[in-house]
Design a protein around this motif. Structure first.
Motif, PDB file in Angstrom:
ATOM      1  N   ALA A 120      -5.562   0.871  -1.901  1.00  0.00           N
ATOM      2  CA  ALA A 120      -5.023   1.452  -3.134  1.00  0.00           C
ATOM      3  C   ALA A 120      -6.103   2.260  -3.854  1.00  0.00           C
ATOM      4  CB  ALA A 120      -4.474   0.355  -4.048  1.00  0.00           C
ATOM      5  N   THR A 174       0.802  -1.228   0.000  1.00  0.00           N
ATOM      6  CA  THR A 174       0.000   0.000   0.000  1.00  0.00           C
ATOM      7  C   THR A 174       0.835   1.279   0.000  1.00  0.00           C
ATOM      8  OG1 THR A 174      -0.187  -0.069   2.417  1.00  0.00           O
ATOM      9  CG2 THR A 174      -1.964  -1.107   1.142  1.00  0.00           C
ATOM     10  N   GLN A 187      -6.693   5.566  -2.461  1.00  0.00           N
ATOM     11  CA  GLN A 187      -5.607   6.499  -2.787  1.00  0.00           C
ATOM     12  C   GLN A 187      -5.631   6.911  -4.259  1.00  0.00           C
ATOM     13  OE1 GLN A 187      -1.656   5.103  -1.697  1.00  0.00           O
ATOM     14  NE2 GLN A 187      -2.481   3.924   0.005  1.00  0.00           N
ATOM     15  N   PRO A 193       2.613   4.166  -1.439  1.00  0.00           N
ATOM     16  CA  PRO A 193       2.671   4.765  -2.778  1.00  0.00           C
ATOM     17  C   PRO A 193       4.106   4.990  -3.268  1.00  0.00           C
ATOM     18  CG  PRO A 193       1.702   6.306  -1.189  1.00  0.00           C
ATOM     19  CD  PRO A 193       1.953   5.022  -0.471  1.00  0.00           C
ATOM     20  N   ARG A 252      -5.275   4.709  -6.674  1.00  0.00           N
ATOM     21  CA  ARG A 252      -4.308   3.821  -7.306  1.00  0.00           C
ATOM     22  C   ARG A 252      -5.012   2.518  -7.693  1.00  0.00           C
ATOM     23  NH1 ARG A 252       0.773   5.117  -5.943  1.00  0.00           N
ATOM     24  NH2 ARG A 252       1.470   3.013  -5.538  1.00  0.00           N
ATOM     25  N   SER A 253      -4.351   1.699  -8.482  1.00  0.00           N
ATOM     26  CA  SER A 253      -4.926   0.418  -8.904  1.00  0.00           C
ATOM     27  C   SER A 253      -3.991  -0.723  -8.531  1.00  0.00           C
ATOM     28  CB  SER A 253      -5.148   0.405 -10.418  1.00  0.00           C
ATOM     29  OG  SER A 253      -6.067   1.411 -10.786  1.00  0.00           O
ATOM     30  N   LEU A 254      -4.542  -1.727  -7.836  1.00  0.00           N
ATOM     31  CA  LEU A 254      -3.803  -2.942  -7.487  1.00  0.00           C
ATOM     32  C   LEU A 254      -4.605  -4.132  -7.979  1.00  0.00           C
ATOM     33  CD1 LEU A 254      -1.616  -4.605  -6.039  1.00  0.00           C
ATOM     34  CD2 LEU A 254      -2.934  -4.337  -3.915  1.00  0.00           C
ATOM     35  N   GLN A 284      -5.952  -3.861  -1.725  1.00  0.00           N
ATOM     36  CA  GLN A 284      -6.586  -3.407  -2.962  1.00  0.00           C
ATOM     37  C   GLN A 284      -7.564  -2.260  -2.680  1.00  0.00           C
ATOM     38  OE1 GLN A 284      -9.541  -5.955  -5.069  1.00  0.00           O
ATOM     39  NE2 GLN A 284      -7.970  -6.016  -6.681  1.00  0.00           N
ATOM     40  N   ARG A 329       5.325   1.175  -4.645  1.00  0.00           N
ATOM     41  CA  ARG A 329       4.663   0.531  -5.788  1.00  0.00           C
ATOM     42  C   ARG A 329       4.171   1.582  -6.762  1.00  0.00           C
ATOM     43  NH1 ARG A 329       7.062  -3.125  -5.584  1.00  0.00           N
ATOM     44  NH2 ARG A 329       7.427  -3.783  -3.499  1.00  0.00           N
ATOM     45  N   PRO A 330       4.199   1.265  -8.044  1.00  0.00           N
ATOM     46  CA  PRO A 330       3.633   2.182  -9.045  1.00  0.00           C
ATOM     47  C   PRO A 330       2.130   2.364  -8.819  1.00  0.00           C
ATOM     48  CG  PRO A 330       4.950   0.450 -10.086  1.00  0.00           C
ATOM     49  CD  PRO A 330       4.793   0.078  -8.642  1.00  0.00           C
ATOM     50  N   ALA A 331       1.570   3.419  -9.364  1.00  0.00           N
ATOM     51  CA  ALA A 331       0.139   3.707  -9.194  1.00  0.00           C
ATOM     52  C   ALA A 331      -0.739   2.659  -9.871  1.00  0.00           C
ATOM     53  CB  ALA A 331      -0.183   5.093  -9.732  1.00  0.00           C
ATOM     54  N   ARG A 332      -0.216   2.008 -10.898  1.00  0.00           N
ATOM     55  CA  ARG A 332      -0.946   0.937 -11.603  1.00  0.00           C
ATOM     56  C   ARG A 332      -0.071  -0.307 -11.515  1.00  0.00           C
ATOM     57  NH1 ARG A 332      -5.041   2.156 -14.781  1.00  0.00           N
ATOM     58  NH2 ARG A 332      -4.457   0.794 -16.494  1.00  0.00           N
TER      59      ARG A 332
END
Length: 132
Positions: A111, A70, A114, A72, A116-118, A108, A75-78
């Motif tokens: 994310a 989780t 935020q 940011p 973002r996509s997981l 998930q 990990r990349p945003a996608r």
């Protein structure tokens, strides 16, 4: 089959054929975690350490794994997590699998909050029935 990367992540989904190639077209970073030989929590944490290319200072516990998924900055945003051998792992380690599933789905949701996509994708190895 609907392309999973064209939609928002929705729980744990089957990976498309060649997920890395498809993900690249949608600017989704992909990491694979091999769960096919995991039998206990330590093995599970080692699988994530290897699959996510974490450093040895990774805490190897549920909180540390959640934080890694989780964060940011980590990990990349996608981001797509391909869980190899997930079904076999879940059958072999029901309680551990249930704990992992709760953590992954919580990560998930976090994310998504935020922006973002997981994606959580499962991929089963092509096994020769004689090798079982």
């Amino acid at each position: 089959m609907i392309n999973v990367f064209a939609e928002a992540p929705q729980g744990i989904q089957a990976a498309p054929h060649d997920p890395r190639i498809i993900a690249a077209g949608y600017q989704v970073a992909v990491r694979e975690v091999d769960l096919s030989h995991v039998r206990d929590k330590e093995g599970l944490m080692l699988a994530f350490l290897r699959g996510l290319a974490l450093t040895e200072n990774f805490g190897r516990n549920w909180d540390a794994l959640y934080d890694v998924l989780t964060d940011p900055n980590a990990r990349p945003a996608r981001f797509a997590l391909v869980l190899c051998g997930y079904d076999l792992f879940r059958r072999r380690s029901r309680q551990l699998g249930a704990e992992l599933e709760r953590l992954l789905l919580d990560a998930q949701r976090n994310a998504a909050q935020q922006g973002r996509s997981l994606w959580l994708l499962t991929e089963e190895p092509d096994t020769d029935p004689r090798m079982r």
